[in-house]
Write an enzyme that holds these catalytic residues in place. Structure first.
Site, short mmCIF file in Angstrom:
data_model
loop_
_atom_site.label_atom_id
_atom_site.label_comp_id
_atom_site.label_asym_id
_atom_site.label_seq_id
_atom_site.Cartn_x
_atom_site.Cartn_y
_atom_site.Cartn_z
N LYS A 189 49.48 47.46 46.01
CA LYS A 189 49.60 46.02 45.66
C LYS A 189 48.90 45.83 44.31
CE LYS A 189 48.81 41.47 45.69
NZ LYS A 189 48.52 41.36 44.24
N GLU A 265 35.56 49.07 45.27
CA GLU A 265 34.99 49.22 43.92
C GLU A 265 34.93 47.82 43.33
OE1 GLU A 265 34.12 52.05 42.20
OE2 GLU A 265 34.62 53.38 43.86
N CYS A 300 34.85 46.95 34.12
CA CYS A 300 33.90 46.81 35.24
C CYS A 300 32.51 47.29 34.85
CB CYS A 300 34.41 47.52 36.47
SG CYS A 300 34.73 49.27 36.21
N GLU A 399 28.82 38.10 37.20
CA GLU A 399 29.73 38.80 36.30
C GLU A 399 30.67 37.81 35.63
OE1 GLU A 399 32.90 41.11 38.15
OE2 GLU A 399 32.45 42.73 36.75
P1 NAD Z 1 40.44 40.07 42.24
O1 NAD Z 1 39.52 40.43 43.34
O2 NAD Z 1 40.71 38.65 41.97
O3 NAD Z 1 41.87 40.74 42.48
C1 NAD Z 1 42.01 42.12 42.71
C2 NAD Z 1 43.24 42.36 43.55
O4 NAD Z 1 43.03 41.77 44.82
C3 NAD Z 1 44.51 41.75 43.00
O5 NAD Z 1 45.60 42.62 43.23
C4 NAD Z 1 44.67 40.49 43.83
O6 NAD Z 1 46.00 40.05 43.95
C5 NAD Z 1 44.14 40.97 45.16
N1 NAD Z 1 43.68 39.88 46.03
C6 NAD Z 1 43.14 38.69 45.68
N2 NAD Z 1 42.85 37.98 46.78
C7 NAD Z 1 43.20 38.74 47.85
C8 NAD Z 1 43.13 38.55 49.25
N3 NAD Z 1 42.67 37.43 49.80
N4 NAD Z 1 43.57 39.55 50.04
C9 NAD Z 1 44.03 40.70 49.53
N5 NAD Z 1 44.15 40.92 48.21
C10 NAD Z 1 43.72 39.96 47.37
O7 NAD Z 1 39.89 40.83 40.95
P2 NAD Z 1 40.51 40.81 39.46
O8 NAD Z 1 40.20 39.50 38.85
O9 NAD Z 1 41.93 41.26 39.51
O10 NAD Z 1 39.66 41.98 38.79
C11 NAD Z 1 38.45 41.77 38.20
C12 NAD Z 1 37.36 42.33 39.08
O11 NAD Z 1 37.57 43.72 39.33
C13 NAD Z 1 35.99 42.25 38.43
O12 NAD Z 1 35.04 41.84 39.36
C14 NAD Z 1 35.73 43.69 38.00
O13 NAD Z 1 34.40 44.02 37.82
C15 NAD Z 1 36.36 44.44 39.10
N6 NAD Z 1 36.63 45.83 38.70
C16 NAD Z 1 35.86 46.83 39.25
C17 NAD Z 1 36.07 48.16 38.88
C18 NAD Z 1 35.26 49.26 39.51
O14 NAD Z 1 35.66 50.42 39.42
N7 NAD Z 1 34.14 48.99 40.16
C19 NAD Z 1 37.04 48.47 37.93
C20 NAD Z 1 37.77 47.42 37.37
C21 NAD Z 1 37.58 46.11 37.77
#
Ligand code: NAD
Length: 495
Positions: A189, A265, A300, A399
């Site tokens: 997804k 992550e 991240c 963040e």
């Molecule tokens: P997000 O949590 O909003 O979304 C991530 C994914 O989760 C998307 O595909 C989204 O559609 C899905 N999602 C959202 N709500 C959901 C739910 N209720 N149920 C299931 N899936 C759901 O994050 P984002 O804004 O896309 O990404 C940014 C975040 O990702 C930041 O916090 C960043 O630090 C983190 N990140 C972490 C790493 C790492 O390796 N630790 C790497 C890159 C990004």
């Protein structure tokens, strides 16, 4: 590879067909209302994305389950599976530039970085795990002599991967490649604002010979498509990269459904710590600017908290601000751009909200702080440096995931360590010092997945990316990632 602007521009002008779902090897419309895809470059509508309903997700999971049960992939000879994953890596290489340009139009990363970090690292990741898959053996335990105790590694079954928008191909490959290498089926997804390259990846996977049903992609809103996937009883393991807020929900969905294992992550608020005895303060200032501003802060492991020894604070901040001012913000498809677009208007508004709160709480904005290039219709932000940020401030603790750096002075090593660990996160850190013992003390003392010394942000597929505290659990990359995709099974045989 040498990039030329004319080729990039030609690729960027190509229309993008409405995107569909990939379920059981078939491209299908979603049952939900298609979602518009807006390009962060200029806010224009590029195409539409299919929106998978709970029913679509159930079909994708059932297809993945059926593919796993009949063994069409996991029972293929390891050498044959390896050949398929190598072919996929070759196909990604063949499409490097088209994939990178499509991704930039979708998520706004500057093209120079996208080429290397997206198709470049995805191809490398598929090759790495293709090579790994026939080098992971079972074990024989040293038990009593009349028993043979064998420990098998078996694929877990159906893996659901939910990924974010900042580096979709790279992060997607970190999950899909080891999952497939170990013989699992996958339902992926992607994020709403960065799905297009992962759909193309799935197309290439079919072309490479991944059997239908083994790799499925469902797109759509997180609260509909992602939620249905995380609740599915057909999913054995959920691997996720994204925000802590979503991570929390996923654990709840797991508890409400089948107790599927969740590997998360999550985000970071990583300290980059500069001691006055750093080998080269000028180089450290430039690196500190890159650490936070590359990809407009949407990384991240971004070094988003700069802790500077008070005796060099003013000089260091001035040099860093100079370096930041020289970084060109602009159209991410232009080869002269160093900082591309912010992924979405919502994200941009969130970034600006952090700056406003920081100013209210007593932070001093040294450079930036605002939206730029508004006339393009796109979403851009100036690199922003805020000093005098205190541990109780929102900008210190939360963040941003944008180009906003929080600067805090310290007076000695003990204070630096205390400040470094004073958030709920534990993803990455940097330490700049000439003192070898201090460097090692800081590496031991900082609670994070990685501590960089006299550099910031180095990475390789051979080393794990993992978080501690509320930055997550489990590891992406390296041989350690394979543990998430296998079950251990013991055969206890009386001889
Ligand atoms: P997000 O949590 O909003 O979304 C991530 C994914 O989760 C998307 O595909 C989204 O559609 C899905 N999602 C959202 N709500 C959901 C739910 N209720 N149920 C299931 N899936 C759901 O994050 P984002 O804004 O896309 O990404 C940014 C975040 O990702 C930041 O916090 C960043 O630090 C983190 N990140 C972490 C790493 C790492 O390796 N630790 C790497 C890159 C990004």
């Amino acid at each position: 590879m040498t990039l030329d602007q004319a080729t990039i521009d030609r690729l960027a002008a190509a229309p993008v067909a409405p995107a569909k779902l990939l379920i059981n090897g078939e491209w299908t419309e979603g049952e939900g209302e298609p979602m518009p895809v807006l390009s962060p470059i200029d806010g224009s509508r590029m195409t539409t994305l299919a929106s998978a309903s709970a029913g679509d997700v159930a079909r994708a999971c059932a297809a993945a389950r059926a593919a796993f049960e009949d063994g069409r992939w996991r029972n293929m000879a390891p050498a044959a599976r390896k050949a398929v994953l190598h072919r996929l890596a070759d196909l990604i290489d063949r499409e490097t530039l088209p994939l990178a340009v499509l991704g930039v139009r979708d998520n706004g990363t500057d093209i120079g970085m996208a080429v290397k970090a997206e198709p470049g690292s995805a191809a490398q990741t598929f090759r790495y795990y293709a090579e790994a898959l026939d080098k992971v053996y079972g074990e024989i335990a040293p038990v009593q002599s009349n028993v043979l105790a064998m420990i098998h590694r078996e694929p877990v079954g159906v893996v659901a991967a939910i990924v974010p928008w900042n580096f979709p191909l790279m992060i997607g490959a970190w999950k899909v490649a080891p999952a497939l290498a170990m013989g699992n089926s996958v339902v992926l997804k992607p994020a709403e604002t960065a799905s297009l390259t992962l759909l193309r990846l799935a197309e290439l996977a079919l072309e490479a010979g991944v059997p239908p049903g083994v790799f499925n992609v469902v797109t759509g809103p997180g609260r509909v498509t992602g939620e249905a996937l995380a609740l599915s009883p057909d999913v054995d393991v959920l691997v996720f990269t994204g925000s802590g807020a979503t991570g929390r929900r996923l654990l709840q969905y797991s508890a409400q459904s089948n107790l599927k294992r969740c590997y998360l992550e999550l985000g970071g608020k990583s300290p980059n710590i500069v001691f006055a005895d750093a080998p080269d303060l000028g180089a450290a200032a430039k690196a500190a600017a890159m650490a936070i501003f590359r990809n407009a802060g949407q990384v991240c492991v971004a070094g988003s908290r700069l802790l500077v020894e008070a005796s060099v604070h003013d000089r260091f901040v001035a040099e860093l601000a100079e370096a930041a001012k020289k970084m060109k913000v602009g159209n991410p498809l232009s080869l002269s751009t160093q900082i591309g677009a912010v992924n979405s208007l919502t994200q941009l508004e969130g970034n600006l909200g952090f700056v406003a709160d920081a100013a209210r709480e007593g932070g001093e904005i040294v450079i930036g702080g605002g939206r730029t290039l508004e006339e393009t219709g796109g979403w851009y932000m100036d690199p922003t440096v805020v000093t005098n940020v205190q541990p109780q401030h929102r900008l210190y603790q939360q963040e941003v995931f944008g180009p906003v750096l929080a600067v805090t002075p310290f007076t000695d090593e003990a204070e630096a360590l205390r400040l470094a660990n004073a958030t709920e996160f534990g993803l990455a850190a940097g330490v700049w010092t000439s003192n070898l013992s201090r460097a090692h003390r800081m590496v031991r003392g900082i609670r994070s997945g990685v501590v960089h010394v006299n550099t910031y942000g180095g990475a390789d597929i051979t080393v794990p990316l993992s978080g501690t505290k509320q930055s997550g659990n489990g590891a992406d990359k390296s041989m350690h990632a394979l543990d998430k995709y296998v079950d251990l099974k013991t055969a206890w045989i009386q001889l």
